[in-house]
Design an enzyme around this catalytic site. Structure first.
Site, PDB file in Angstrom:
ATOM      1  N   ASP A  93       3.067  45.056  43.018  1.00 57.39           N
ATOM      2  CA  ASP A  93       4.191  45.087  43.955  1.00 57.39           C
ATOM      3  C   ASP A  93       5.484  45.055  43.162  1.00 57.39           C
ATOM      4  OD1 ASP A  93       5.706  45.133  46.198  1.00 57.39           O
ATOM      5  OD2 ASP A  93       5.019  43.217  47.000  1.00 57.39           O
ATOM      6  N   ALA A  94       5.863  46.226  42.626  1.00 63.32           N
ATOM      7  CA  ALA A  94       7.027  46.343  41.753  1.00 63.32           C
ATOM      8  C   ALA A  94       8.231  46.950  42.459  1.00 63.32           C
ATOM      9  CB  ALA A  94       6.667  47.194  40.533  1.00 63.32           C
ATOM     10  N   LYS A  95       7.986  47.729  43.519  1.00 61.17           N
ATOM     11  CA  LYS A  95       9.042  48.366  44.315  1.00 61.17           C
ATOM     12  C   LYS A  95      10.027  49.128  43.438  1.00 61.17           C
ATOM     13  CE  LYS A  95       8.820  45.099  48.189  1.00 61.17           C
ATOM     14  NZ  LYS A  95       7.874  44.099  47.632  1.00 61.17           N
ATOM     15  N   ARG A  96       9.517  49.893  42.512  1.00 64.03           N
ATOM     16  CA  ARG A  96      10.375  50.674  41.621  1.00 64.03           C
ATOM     17  C   ARG A  96      10.898  51.920  42.327  1.00 64.03           C
ATOM     18  NH1 ARG A  96      10.319  46.245  39.207  1.00 64.03           N
ATOM     19  NH2 ARG A  96       9.489  46.036  37.089  1.00 64.03           N
ATOM     20  N   THR A 123       3.821  49.859  44.314  1.00 65.99           N
ATOM     21  CA  THR A 123       4.763  50.078  45.418  1.00 65.99           C
ATOM     22  C   THR A 123       6.052  50.669  44.868  1.00 65.99           C
ATOM     23  OG1 THR A 123       5.667  47.822  45.246  1.00 65.99           O
ATOM     24  CG2 THR A 123       3.831  48.163  46.778  1.00 65.99           C
TER      25      THR A 123
END
Length: 271
Positions: A93-96, A123
């Site tokens: 869950d890095a949301k890059r 993510t």
């Protein structure tokens, strides 16, 4: 085999629950651990023992490792490797989200075999334009790995932006889902790409034609329920992967209790 197909096959054995690993400082303290690298490592070790062989999908929240710098990333590398060795699929869950070569760098960090952070999925944020994510989409297709694109998040700050409607009447969230669906349509079965839709959003986008997994955070401590998941997904609950973090982790620190809490949520989601 695509990531979507891998996940569907594993969830047929282990259930559709996605367990989040969120080592908040308050959780470390409640487990009797220090808010330091030693505490982070022990917390993560117990989560690996509890979930690697029982959960289909596990989602470590990168931020809670990143706050410790390089030492925290070292613990994350060990955690990802341990979970995958036990058979669980890992979504980082890095949301890059970025463009060009920078986005390609993020893609390599999380999805390339050569990276010590290599996970089964990551993510990403599409709010520089869905097309800006092409490098991570391309690598996912090459490697058979997954990408979960943020579509409709449950935080109140997102409603105005994600709910804004274009000239064709579709919300931004729906446009994102539709674009991911278009890309997945190249596969006869489930594709490599999924979306993130908060389980507590009031007006969720239609995911029936997505042809990929839907990650639904917010179940448990944030107020979302199995009924909310069913209402959002309708007759496509087979695509739903509800995420539970704090409500499971609060059952710790014992490994057996963690497994029991996760199993209880997984059973509830089946009904």
């Amino acid at each position: 085999m695509t990531f979507g197909e891998q996940l569907a096959r594993l969830s047929a054995e282990r259930g559709n629950l996605c367990v989040g690993i969120d080592p908040h400082s308050s959780l470390l303290e409640s487990w009797g651990l220090g808010d330091d690298i030693a505490g982070l490592a022990e917390f993560s070790r117990r989560c690996v023992e509890a979930f690697a062989t029982t959960a289909s999908l596990v989602k470590p929240q990168v931020a809670f490792y990143e706050r410790f710098g390089s030492a925290g990333f070292a613990v994350l590398e060990e955690t990802i490797a341990g979970l995958r060795a036990g058979g669980a699929l890992v979504v980082a869950d890095a949301k890059r989200g970025d463009i060009g070569s920078t986005m390609a760098g993020y893609a390599a960090a999380w999805l390339d075999d050569a990276s010590p952070l290599c996970s089964d999925a990551v993510t990403v944020s599409p709010y520089l334009g869905v097309g800006s994510l092409e490098p991570v989409f391309a690598l996912a297709e090459e490697k058979g790995r997954g990408v979960f694109v943020l579509a409709a998040t449950s935080n109140p700050e997102a409603r105005e932006l994600q709910g804004h409607r274009g000239v064709d009447g579709r919300s931004i969230a729906q446009q994102i889902v539709d674009e991911v669906a278009r890309r997945n349509a190249t596969h006869s079965g489930l594709g490599n790409l999924g979306v993130v839709v908060g389980a507590t959003v009031e007006q969720a986008p239609d995911c029936h034609l997505l042809n990929g997994p839907v990650l639904l955070p917010g179940v448990g401590a944030q107020g979302g329920s199995a009924n909310d998941v069913a209402q959002i997904m309708g007759d496509r609950t087979d695509l739903a992967y509800p995420n539970v973090s704090r409500a499971v982790l609060s059952a710790g620190p014992g490994v057996a209790k963690l497994r029991k809490a996760a199993a209880s949520f997984a059973d509830e989601l089946k009904r």
